[in-house]
Enzyme design. Structure first.
Site, PDB file in Angstrom:
ATOM      1  N   LYS A 103       0.861  -1.183   0.000  1.00 30.09           N
ATOM      2  CA  LYS A 103       0.000   0.000   0.000  1.00 30.09           C
ATOM      3  C   LYS A 103       0.898   1.234   0.000  1.00 30.09           C
ATOM      4  CE  LYS A 103      -1.831   2.555   3.247  1.00 30.09           C
ATOM      5  NZ  LYS A 103      -1.764   3.840   2.527  1.00 30.09           N
ATOM      6  N   GLU A 148      10.600   1.138   9.629  1.00 33.16           N
ATOM      7  CA  GLU A 148      11.515   2.252   9.316  1.00 33.16           C
ATOM      8  C   GLU A 148      10.753   3.529   9.617  1.00 33.16           C
ATOM      9  OE1 GLU A 148      14.559   1.898   8.435  1.00 33.16           O
ATOM     10  OE2 GLU A 148      14.704  -0.122   7.621  1.00 33.16           O
ATOM     11  N   CYS A 207      13.737  11.380   6.036  1.00 31.61           N
ATOM     12  CA  CYS A 207      13.846  10.902   7.418  1.00 31.61           C
ATOM     13  C   CYS A 207      15.256  11.053   7.965  1.00 31.61           C
ATOM     14  CB  CYS A 207      13.370   9.459   7.504  1.00 31.61           C
ATOM     15  SG  CYS A 207      14.109   8.423   6.249  1.00 31.61           S
ATOM     16  N   GLU A 228       9.860  15.659  14.820  1.00 32.11           N
ATOM     17  CA  GLU A 228      10.097  15.604  13.381  1.00 32.11           C
ATOM     18  C   GLU A 228       9.108  16.542  12.689  1.00 32.11           C
ATOM     19  OE1 GLU A 228       9.104  11.939  11.327  1.00 32.11           O
ATOM     20  OE2 GLU A 228      11.017  12.064  10.298  1.00 32.11           O
TER      21      GLU A 228
HETATM   22  P1  NAD Z   1       2.535   8.052   7.924  1.00 28.67           P
HETATM   23  O1  NAD Z   1       2.961   7.245   9.095  1.00 28.67           O
HETATM   24  O2  NAD Z   1       1.476   9.049   8.092  1.00 28.67           O
HETATM   25  O3  NAD Z   1       2.038   7.091   6.757  1.00 28.67           O
HETATM   26  C1  NAD Z   1       2.842   6.043   6.253  1.00 28.67           C
HETATM   27  C2  NAD Z   1       1.943   5.023   5.616  1.00 28.67           C
HETATM   28  O4  NAD Z   1       1.131   4.430   6.630  1.00 28.67           O
HETATM   29  C3  NAD Z   1       0.992   5.585   4.564  1.00 28.67           C
HETATM   30  O5  NAD Z   1       0.873   4.655   3.515  1.00 28.67           O
HETATM   31  C4  NAD Z   1      -0.311   5.685   5.353  1.00 28.67           C
HETATM   32  O6  NAD Z   1      -1.463   5.628   4.532  1.00 28.67           O
HETATM   33  C5  NAD Z   1      -0.222   4.464   6.239  1.00 28.67           C
HETATM   34  N1  NAD Z   1      -1.052   4.496   7.446  1.00 28.67           N
HETATM   35  C6  NAD Z   1      -1.565   5.579   8.079  1.00 28.67           C
HETATM   36  N2  NAD Z   1      -2.287   5.188   9.159  1.00 28.67           N
HETATM   37  C7  NAD Z   1      -2.216   3.845   9.213  1.00 28.67           C
HETATM   38  C8  NAD Z   1      -2.726   2.858  10.097  1.00 28.67           C
HETATM   39  N3  NAD Z   1      -3.483   3.186  11.148  1.00 28.67           N
HETATM   40  N4  NAD Z   1      -2.439   1.563   9.872  1.00 28.67           N
HETATM   41  C9  NAD Z   1      -1.663   1.202   8.821  1.00 28.67           C
HETATM   42  N5  NAD Z   1      -1.156   2.087   7.931  1.00 28.67           N
HETATM   43  C10 NAD Z   1      -1.428   3.400   8.132  1.00 28.67           C
HETATM   44  O7  NAD Z   1       3.879   8.677   7.347  1.00 28.67           O
HETATM   45  P2  NAD Z   1       4.017   9.655   6.108  1.00 28.67           P
HETATM   46  O8  NAD Z   1       3.551  10.978   6.578  1.00 28.67           O
HETATM   47  O9  NAD Z   1       3.442   9.049   4.868  1.00 28.67           O
HETATM   48  O10 NAD Z   1       5.607   9.657   5.874  1.00 28.67           O
HETATM   49  C11 NAD Z   1       6.451  10.458   6.601  1.00 28.67           C
HETATM   50  C12 NAD Z   1       7.083   9.648   7.722  1.00 28.67           C
HETATM   51  O11 NAD Z   1       7.798   8.544   7.169  1.00 28.67           O
HETATM   52  C13 NAD Z   1       8.095  10.432   8.488  1.00 28.67           C
HETATM   53  O12 NAD Z   1       7.945  10.180   9.863  1.00 28.67           O
HETATM   54  C14 NAD Z   1       9.423   9.883   7.990  1.00 28.67           C
HETATM   55  O13 NAD Z   1      10.496  10.033   8.866  1.00 28.67           O
HETATM   56  C15 NAD Z   1       9.088   8.468   7.761  1.00 28.67           C
HETATM   57  N6  NAD Z   1      10.054   7.842   6.839  1.00 28.67           N
HETATM   58  C16 NAD Z   1      10.972   6.984   7.373  1.00 28.67           C
HETATM   59  C17 NAD Z   1      11.922   6.396   6.540  1.00 28.67           C
HETATM   60  C18 NAD Z   1      12.933   5.444   7.096  1.00 28.67           C
HETATM   61  O14 NAD Z   1      13.567   4.759   6.316  1.00 28.67           O
HETATM   62  N7  NAD Z   1      13.125   5.373   8.401  1.00 28.67           N
HETATM   63  C19 NAD Z   1      11.909   6.669   5.169  1.00 28.67           C
HETATM   64  C20 NAD Z   1      10.954   7.549   4.676  1.00 28.67           C
HETATM   65  C21 NAD Z   1      10.008   8.127   5.528  1.00 28.67           C
END
Ligand code: NAD
Length: 473
Positions: free
Chosen positions: A158, A233, A267, A362
């Site tokens: 997803k 991650e 990130c 963040e």
């Molecule tokens: P997010 O946590 O809001 O969403 C990530 C994914 O999770 C999306 O596909 C979202 O639809 C899904 N999601 C949301 N609620 C959910 C739930 N209750 N159950 C299951 N899935 C759910 O994050 P974002 O805003 O899309 O991305 C930014 C974040 O990602 C930042 O915190 C960033 O640091 C992190 N990030 C980490 C890495 C890494 O390698 N550590 C890499 C890229 C981004």
């Protein structure tokens, strides 16, 4: 009629695609299909699986411009970044995993008991459910899909529902490369229903999540009910530690590049620069000068350095951090102005308190906070004073300071005299609230495989020596 989602170009506000939203019932269908075909894929020789990935790398190379433009349009990121970072990185990652999965790692087979031969089999986990974020949609999809498929798993993924386009295009590329049906399904759905259905699905053997820390915790809770293997991650708040013997110009250039890459929606972005007192004033002035040269504007213009953020709402959220920091007494040396739509000016903040939210949380935007320190002990302690642990960098010309920083900075990656570069051969992943598990490298292959011990009797006798512990005699 299924509910729909519109994908918007954040730089222009225009809708660029509409999709039917997937539902939890679609997760069931995708998992059933995956379970049917995954065992045969697991028995397909690694070289044949690798051939599919090599074709994917070749097709992505041919279609680089189309993918780069799609990534830029759905994210608002500069086209230069899409062309020169996102696409080459993803292509190299596909090629890397094609090769790496052909040399599964493990202990040597041998007679570790006199009467048996032991061997390690490294087997796929089964069906992997992946959930990805919006900041590098194609890269993140690749990091999840390539090692999983290369090692014989099926994947139900997803993407973030606001940036699904390049993940869907990637699935087309896999089909064109000959990946059998059912092994890769992309579901454009929301987190709260489709994401949760993936995280808690009994037919999914492993959940691989990249995103924010709060959602990662929720995903881990749902997966724990299996229990299922989880790979997380999560967020970061990378420190950038400049010691007084650093090459000042290199540190200034590195801080701006590290803070502004992908609009700071990275990130591992440099977010907190700790600068030893003798260099502090010159560092702040130098960063301000470089920020004055940054060209913010149309993401599709190759001259643009900083595009829009992912949405107007996100730009406002980032500005909220800046506004509250200034209200609390910090100064915006550059930027700090209200966003224009989804465009947020590059911002340099000084005078914030170490425990302020702008230093600790963040915010995922083009904002660099600079703070001074006196002793090396203090600089390293401030850098580690965070709940995150994804990445960090140290800037120094002393081999001893570099060695100490590599040892003592609590993070999954420590750069010395640089900040941001990654390579497919080396792992990416965090500690503390940044999660666990590794993307890229052979360590990702470990995460997407299970080690099985096979122990074969060598004696061919019915009453074995060890049976004495049961039968006596
Ligand atoms: P997010 O946590 O809001 O969403 C990530 C994914 O999770 C999306 O596909 C979202 O639809 C899904 N999601 C949301 N609620 C959910 C739930 N209750 N159950 C299951 N899935 C759910 O994050 P974002 O805003 O899309 O991305 C930014 C974040 O990602 C930042 O915190 C960033 O640091 C992190 N990030 C980490 C890495 C890494 O390698 N550590 C890499 C890229 C981004």
């Amino acid at each position: 009629m299924p509910a729909q989602i519109s994908v918007t170009n954040p730089a222009t506000g225009q809708v660029i695609a509409d999709y039917d939203l997937a539902t939890p019932a679609d997760v069931d269908v995708a998992v059933d299909a995956a379970r049917k075909v995954q065992p045969e894929w697991a028995r397909t020789p690694p070289g044949e699986r690798a051939a599919v990935l090599h074709r994917v790398a070749a097709l992505l190379t041919e279609r680089t411009e189309e993918f780069a433009l799609a990534e830029t349009r759905q994210c608002g990121k500069p086209i230069r970044l899409s062309r020169e970072f996102d696409l080459p990185g993803t292509i190299d990652n596909a090629a890397f995993f094609a090769g790496a999965a052909r040399i599964p790692q493990g202990l040597a087979a041998g007679e570790y008991s006199a009467d048996h031969t032991s061997a390690i089999r490294r087997e796929p986990v089964g069906v992997v459910g992946s959930i990805a974020p919006w900041n590098y949609p194609l890269n993140m999809a690749g990091w999840k899909i390539f090692p999983a498929l290369a090692s014989g798993n099926a994947v139900v993924i997803k993407p973030a529902e606001i940036t699904p386009i390049t993940t869907l295009l990637l699935a087309d590329v896999f089909a064109a490369a000959g990946l059998p049906d059912g092994l890769l399904t992309v579901l454009v759905g929301r987190g709260r229903d489709v994401g949760e259905a993936i995280a808690g699905h009994p037919g999914i053997d492993m959940v691989s999540f990249t995103g924010s820390t709060p959602v990662g915790k929720r995903v881990a809770e749902l997966a724990a009910r299996g229990p299922r293997r989880v790979h997380l991650e999560l967020g970061g708040k990378a420190p950038f530690v400049v010691f007084d013997d650093a090459d000042l110009d290199a540190a200034i250039q590195g801080a701006v590049a590290g803070a502004l890459i992908n609009g700071g929606q990275d990130c591992t972005a440099a977010t907190r620069a700790y600068v030893q007192r003798p260099l502090y004033d010159r560092f702040v002035a130098g960063v301000a000068d470089v920020l004055d040269t940054v060209r913010m504007g149309d993401p599709e213009d190759p001259a643009t350095d900083l595009g829009s953020l992912i949405s107007r709402g996100h730009a406002e959220r980032v500005h909220g951090f800046v506004r509250r920091a200034v209200e609390a007494g910090a100064q915006a040396v550059r930027g700090g102005t209200a966003p224009d739509g989804a465009f947020h000016a590059p911002t340099l903040i000084v005078g914030a308190a170490q425990d302020a939210e702008i230093v600790q949380d963040e915010l995922f935007g083009p904002v660099l906070v600079v703070l001074p320190f006196d002793t090396d002990d203090e600089g390293l302690a401030l850098a580690n004073d965070t709940r995150f642990g994804l990445a960090a960098s140290a800037w120094t010309s002393s081999v001893h300071r570099a060695g100490r920083a590599s040892r003592e900075l609590t993070a999954g990656c420590v750069w010395i005299n640089d900040h941001i570069p990654i390579v497919s051969e080396m792992p990416h992943g965090g500690v503390k609230a940044s999660g666990y598990g590794k993307d890229m490298s052979v360590y990702a292959l470990e995460d997407y495989t299970v080690v099985k011990h096979v122990m074969s009797d060598n004696t061919a006798v019915a009453r074995k020596a060890w049976h004495r512990t049961v039968f006596g005699g």
